[in-house]
Design a protein around this motif. Structure first.
Motif, PDB file in Angstrom:
ATOM      1  N   GLU A  82       0.851  -1.186   0.000  1.00 52.32           N
ATOM      2  CA  GLU A  82       0.000   0.000   0.000  1.00 52.32           C
ATOM      3  C   GLU A  82       0.886   1.235   0.000  1.00 52.32           C
ATOM      4  N   LEU A  83       0.692   2.103  -0.978  1.00 50.30           N
ATOM      5  CA  LEU A  83       1.498   3.313  -1.091  1.00 50.30           C
ATOM      6  C   LEU A  83       0.917   4.421  -0.218  1.00 50.30           C
ATOM      7  N   TRP A  84       1.761   5.014   0.577  1.00 54.96           N
ATOM      8  CA  TRP A  84       1.382   6.133   1.443  1.00 54.96           C
ATOM      9  C   TRP A  84       0.089   5.833   2.220  1.00 54.96           C
ATOM     10  N   PRO A  85       0.158   4.930   3.169  1.00 54.77           N
ATOM     11  CA  PRO A  85      -1.047   4.534   3.903  1.00 54.77           C
ATOM     12  C   PRO A  85      -1.578   5.581   4.866  1.00 54.77           C
ATOM     13  N   GLY A  86      -0.867   6.690   5.035  1.00 56.71           N
ATOM     14  CA  GLY A  86      -1.356   7.747   5.912  1.00 56.71           C
ATOM     15  C   GLY A  86      -1.493   7.281   7.341  1.00 56.71           C
ATOM     16  N   ALA A  87      -2.654   7.509   7.934  1.00 57.17           N
ATOM     17  CA  ALA A  87      -2.891   7.121   9.325  1.00 57.17           C
ATOM     18  C   ALA A  87      -3.284   5.659   9.457  1.00 57.17           C
ATOM     19  N   ARG A 113       2.599  14.000  11.210  1.00 54.68           N
ATOM     20  CA  ARG A 113       1.502  13.627  12.108  1.00 54.68           C
ATOM     21  C   ARG A 113       0.940  12.260  11.729  1.00 54.68           C
ATOM     22  N   LEU A 114       0.668  12.056  10.434  1.00 59.97           N
ATOM     23  CA  LEU A 114       0.093  10.787  10.002  1.00 59.97           C
ATOM     24  C   LEU A 114       1.047   9.626  10.253  1.00 59.97           C
ATOM     25  N   GLU A 125       3.238   9.379  12.631  1.00 57.75           N
ATOM     26  CA  GLU A 125       3.225   9.075  14.063  1.00 57.75           C
ATOM     27  C   GLU A 125       1.991   8.276  14.438  1.00 57.75           C
ATOM     28  N   VAL A 126       0.848   8.647  13.874  1.00 57.14           N
ATOM     29  CA  VAL A 126      -0.391   7.913  14.150  1.00 57.14           C
ATOM     30  C   VAL A 126      -0.263   6.462  13.683  1.00 57.14           C
ATOM     31  N   LEU A 127       0.285   6.267  12.491  1.00 63.94           N
ATOM     32  CA  LEU A 127       0.423   4.916  11.967  1.00 63.94           C
ATOM     33  C   LEU A 127       1.364   4.078  12.825  1.00 63.94           C
ATOM     34  N   LEU A 128       2.511   4.621  13.167  1.00 60.02           N
ATOM     35  CA  LEU A 128       3.469   3.863  13.969  1.00 60.02           C
ATOM     36  C   LEU A 128       2.892   3.515  15.339  1.00 60.02           C
ATOM     37  N   ASN A 129       2.195   4.446  15.956  1.00 55.44           N
ATOM     38  CA  ASN A 129       1.576   4.157  17.256  1.00 55.44           C
ATOM     39  C   ASN A 129       0.536   3.047  17.137  1.00 55.44           C
ATOM     40  N   LYS A 130      -0.191   3.055  16.031  1.00 58.91           N
ATOM     41  CA  LYS A 130      -1.194   2.007  15.805  1.00 58.91           C
ATOM     42  C   LYS A 130      -0.519   0.637  15.708  1.00 58.91           C
ATOM     43  N   LEU A 131       0.540   0.550  14.932  1.00 56.54           N
ATOM     44  CA  LEU A 131       1.224  -0.724  14.737  1.00 56.54           C
ATOM     45  C   LEU A 131       1.826  -1.243  16.038  1.00 56.54           C
ATOM     46  N   ARG A 132       2.390  -0.341  16.832  1.00 55.62           N
ATOM     47  CA  ARG A 132       3.031  -0.749  18.093  1.00 55.62           C
ATOM     48  C   ARG A 132       2.020  -1.156  19.154  1.00 55.62           C
ATOM     49  N   ALA A 133       0.833  -0.550  19.115  1.00 56.84           N
ATOM     50  CA  ALA A 133      -0.149  -0.767  20.173  1.00 56.84           C
ATOM     51  C   ALA A 133      -0.819  -2.132  20.088  1.00 56.84           C
ATOM     52  N   GLN A 134      -0.872  -2.729  18.897  1.00 51.79           N
ATOM     53  CA  GLN A 134      -1.578  -3.997  18.727  1.00 51.79           C
ATOM     54  C   GLN A 134      -0.731  -4.984  17.917  1.00 51.79           C
ATOM     55  N   PRO A 135       0.318  -5.506  18.533  1.00 55.11           N
ATOM     56  CA  PRO A 135       1.202  -6.432  17.805  1.00 55.11           C
ATOM     57  C   PRO A 135       0.501  -7.698  17.345  1.00 55.11           C
ATOM     58  N   ALA A 136      -0.552  -8.116  18.020  1.00 57.52           N
ATOM     59  CA  ALA A 136      -1.258  -9.317  17.595  1.00 57.52           C
ATOM     60  C   ALA A 136      -1.892  -9.143  16.224  1.00 57.52           C
ATOM     61  N   LEU A 137      -2.118  -7.902  15.832  1.00 60.25           N
ATOM     62  CA  LEU A 137      -2.691  -7.610  14.521  1.00 60.25           C
ATOM     63  C   LEU A 137      -1.647  -7.189  13.501  1.00 60.25           C
ATOM     64  N   TYR A 138      -0.635  -6.435  13.971  1.00 59.58           N
ATOM     65  CA  TYR A 138       0.242  -5.717  13.045  1.00 59.58           C
ATOM     66  C   TYR A 138       1.709  -6.115  13.119  1.00 59.58           C
ATOM     67  N   ASP A 139       2.048  -7.170  13.881  1.00 57.20           N
ATOM     68  CA  ASP A 139       3.460  -7.482  14.087  1.00 57.20           C
ATOM     69  C   ASP A 139       4.171  -7.920  12.809  1.00 57.20           C
ATOM     70  N   ARG A 140       3.436  -8.381  11.817  1.00 56.12           N
ATOM     71  CA  ARG A 140       4.074  -8.860  10.590  1.00 56.12           C
ATOM     72  C   ARG A 140       4.013  -7.840   9.454  1.00 56.12           C
ATOM     73  N   ALA A 141       3.436  -6.688   9.721  1.00 52.43           N
ATOM     74  CA  ALA A 141       3.425  -5.626   8.717  1.00 52.43           C
ATOM     75  C   ALA A 141       4.845  -5.120   8.502  1.00 52.43           C
ATOM     76  N   GLN A 142       5.190  -4.853   7.261  1.00 51.92           N
ATOM     77  CA  GLN A 142       6.515  -4.342   6.931  1.00 51.92           C
ATOM     78  C   GLN A 142       6.417  -2.886   6.475  1.00 51.92           C
ATOM     79  N   LEU A 143       7.463  -2.127   6.764  1.00 51.52           N
ATOM     80  CA  LEU A 143       7.475  -0.712   6.411  1.00 51.52           C
ATOM     81  C   LEU A 143       8.610  -0.419   5.443  1.00 51.52           C
ATOM     82  N   THR A 144       8.277   0.271   4.357  1.00 49.86           N
ATOM     83  CA  THR A 144       9.278   0.812   3.447  1.00 49.86           C
ATOM     84  C   THR A 144       8.921   2.277   3.215  1.00 49.86           C
TER      85      THR A 144
END
Length: 267
Positions: A61-66, A100-101, A103-122
């Motif tokens: 997904e390109l530029w997923p924003g928040a 801002r966006l 920071e929101v995305l990173l906080n989301k990924l960190r807060a729920q590792p059971a959902l987002y632990d395998r997401a990759q960031l480029t």
């Protein structure tokens, strides 16, 4: 030759026809209430079904924003597939909204590792961040309402080329974008945030893609596209604040094209 926009349209997919796993991902209780409220404008179930996103795919997904679509895609792809979020290139000169966006995305990924632990960031953007995934590895590259930003930054061709490189032969580049009136100039597109279908087809063809089809899933006939602050006059931004607020809320979010392009198979 470019296809004539509007000729190859497919009917929206009925919700009952969507695969069970995708329906469950869209209906999942972890989704933010404010994001879920926008489903009536963004039609995630029908859109992802039209794009053919399956749970065993590698999806960028390109530029997923928040993380509006991240909340759906990352859990949906977590067990059998792969979700890559190609985000902003951030430095001291980055626009405040991108910081801002992010920071929101990173906080989301960190807060729920059971959902987002395998997401990759480029990252995706100038001057040299154009490798969004290993070359030829992705089944789908998705973009939701980003093309106008790339045009404004004068690097849209580089983004389309990056998507082409990342995709497998036969993979799809899938785009949702604010739709301008035919004949709008490039400067009008940059200023208003609305992009012509012709411009998207042109960018895709120059990158090597072949057009497949479009859908009116995300169309909005109420959108006259002639507002003081461009597309940002409409929700969710509502750039004019309380001025004519009810008028713009009644229009809803922008009229959007929903298009699919394919990377040709090797011969």
């Amino acid at each position: 030759m470019l296809p004539v926009p509007g000729l190859a349209l497919e009917k929206p997919v009925a919700i009952k026809e969507a695969p069970k796993a995708l329906r469950e991902a869209v209906a999942a209780p972890h989704r933010s209430p404010e994001f879920r409220e926008r489903d009536r404008y963004r039609h995630p179930l029908e859109t992802l079904e039209f794009f053919g996103v399956e749970p065993n795919m590698s999806v960028v997904e390109l530029w997923p924003g928040a993380g509006w679509y991240t909340e759906i895609l990352a859990p949906y792809l977590r067990q059998r597939g792969n979700y890559i979020a190609a985000g902003f290139v951030l430095d001291e000169n980055s626009p405040r909204y991108q910081l801002r966006l992010n920071e929101v995305l990173l906080n989301k990924l960190r807060a729920q590792p059971a959902l987002y632990d395998r997401a990759q960031l480029t990252t995706l953007g100038p001057p040299d961040h154009w490798q969004i995934a290993p070359e030829g590895s992705a089944d789908r590259v998705l973009s939701f309402r980003n093309v106008h930003n790339w045009l404004a930054g004068d690097y849209a061709p580089q983004v389309f080329a990056a998507a082409y490189r990342a995709l497998k032969p036969g993979g799809l580049f899938c785009i949702v974008e604010h739709r301008a009136w035919p004949g709008s100039s490039l400067e009008q597109m940059k200023k208003s945030g609305y992009v012509t279908e012709e411009e998207v087809y042109r960018l895709a063809e120059e990158a090597g893609f072949l057009a497949l089809s479009g859908s009116e899933i995300n169309a909005n006939p109420k959108d006259s596209k002639d507002y003081p602050e461009g597309v940002w006059t409409l929700p969710p931004t509502l750039a004019l604040k309380d001025q004519d607020r009810e008028k713009y809320l009644a229009i809803g979010e922008s009229d959007r094209m929903t298009l699919r392009f394919i990377k040709p198979a090797k011969r």
